[in-house]
Design a protein around this motif. Sequence first.
Motif, mmCIF file in Angstrom:
data_model
loop_
_atom_site.group_PDB
_atom_site.id
_atom_site.type_symbol
_atom_site.label_atom_id
_atom_site.label_comp_id
_atom_site.label_asym_id
_atom_site.label_seq_id
_atom_site.Cartn_x
_atom_site.Cartn_y
_atom_site.Cartn_z
ATOM 1 N N ASP A 147 3.651 3.659 -0.072
ATOM 2 C CA ASP A 147 3.291 2.238 -0.246
ATOM 3 C C ASP A 147 1.909 2.087 -0.866
ATOM 4 O OD1 ASP A 147 5.642 1.338 0.870
ATOM 5 O OD2 ASP A 147 4.775 0.801 2.805
ATOM 6 N N ILE A 148 0.966 2.882 -0.355
ATOM 7 C CA ILE A 148 -0.430 2.768 -0.810
ATOM 8 C C ILE A 148 -0.545 3.179 -2.278
ATOM 9 C CG2 ILE A 148 -2.820 3.569 -0.376
ATOM 10 C CD1 ILE A 148 -1.444 1.872 1.924
ATOM 11 N N ASP A 149 0.087 4.302 -2.635
ATOM 12 C CA ASP A 149 0.041 4.760 -4.030
ATOM 13 C C ASP A 149 0.746 3.767 -4.953
ATOM 14 O OD1 ASP A 149 -1.136 6.931 -2.859
ATOM 15 O OD2 ASP A 149 0.145 8.431 -3.818
ATOM 16 N N LEU A 150 1.860 3.209 -4.461
ATOM 17 C CA LEU A 150 2.607 2.250 -5.278
ATOM 18 C C LEU A 150 1.786 1.006 -5.590
ATOM 19 C CD1 LEU A 150 6.303 1.716 -4.072
ATOM 20 C CD2 LEU A 150 5.508 2.384 -6.347
ATOM 21 N N ILE A 151 1.219 0.411 -4.546
ATOM 22 C CA ILE A 151 0.480 -0.845 -4.764
ATOM 23 C C ILE A 151 -0.769 -0.587 -5.616
ATOM 24 C CG2 ILE A 151 -0.800 -0.807 -2.559
ATOM 25 C CD1 ILE A 151 0.642 -4.003 -4.076
#
Length: 232
Positions: free
Chosen positions: A34-38
């Motif tokens: 999630d963190i890398d995606l956002i």
Amino acid sequence: AQAAEAKKTYTIGTDTTFAPFEFQDVNGDFVGIDIDLIKAIAADQGFEIKIQSLGFNAAVQALQSGNVDGVIAGMSITDERKKVFDFSEPYFDAGPMMGVAADNHTIQSYEDLRGQRVAVKAGTEGATFAESIRTKYDFSIVTFDDSAQLVDEVKAGGSVALFEDYPVLAYGITQGNGIKTVTPKEKGGSYGFAVNKGQNPELLKMFNQGLEKLKSNGQYDEIVAKYLGSAD
Ligand code: GLN
């Protein structure tokens, strides 16, 4: 011209311990799919983000009360939630699944939960599923705020089972967390990025555009593979 060039900053709420989607690495850095995606989507679409690791239920409530602009937290797209939130396109398939202690040989099915205690995480799809079968199988439910507590509770024997999203359960098991599964996964909503209904439509649009770009240029696959290994 300086004001026109300033990038807009959005506050994004997320969970605390929900590996491989959000968790702290060995250096204490906040990482995960999630963190890398956002971060990748923000970079691609030209906006800034401030991530707040609040816990799942707290992040959802912070969104509803307008204290954050969006939530990315392995949040399942459900009909109930669509009444109050707008979701992005789905970006990961999930669904709840039961986990028991690896050395437990008595719980083989939901039938074996009769008269026992089951651990769930507040406000989650897993909690809703457990509640939906609680009367039928006659077990009691205890609620915790984060996923790590569910695992601790079951390993300590306070509860005989937990309900957690299967990608998170599977990841924990490969990390040797002392849990195993004995039943099939249940149907659940895919993960989506959420904004408050009717608010921040431009943020939702940028998320969808960025996600599509990451999917077509291979970056989405790279991010998933970084945490889960390649699919083949
Ligand atoms: N996917 C589940 C839900 O949306 C759990 C999310 C989480 O625990 N971070 O309810």
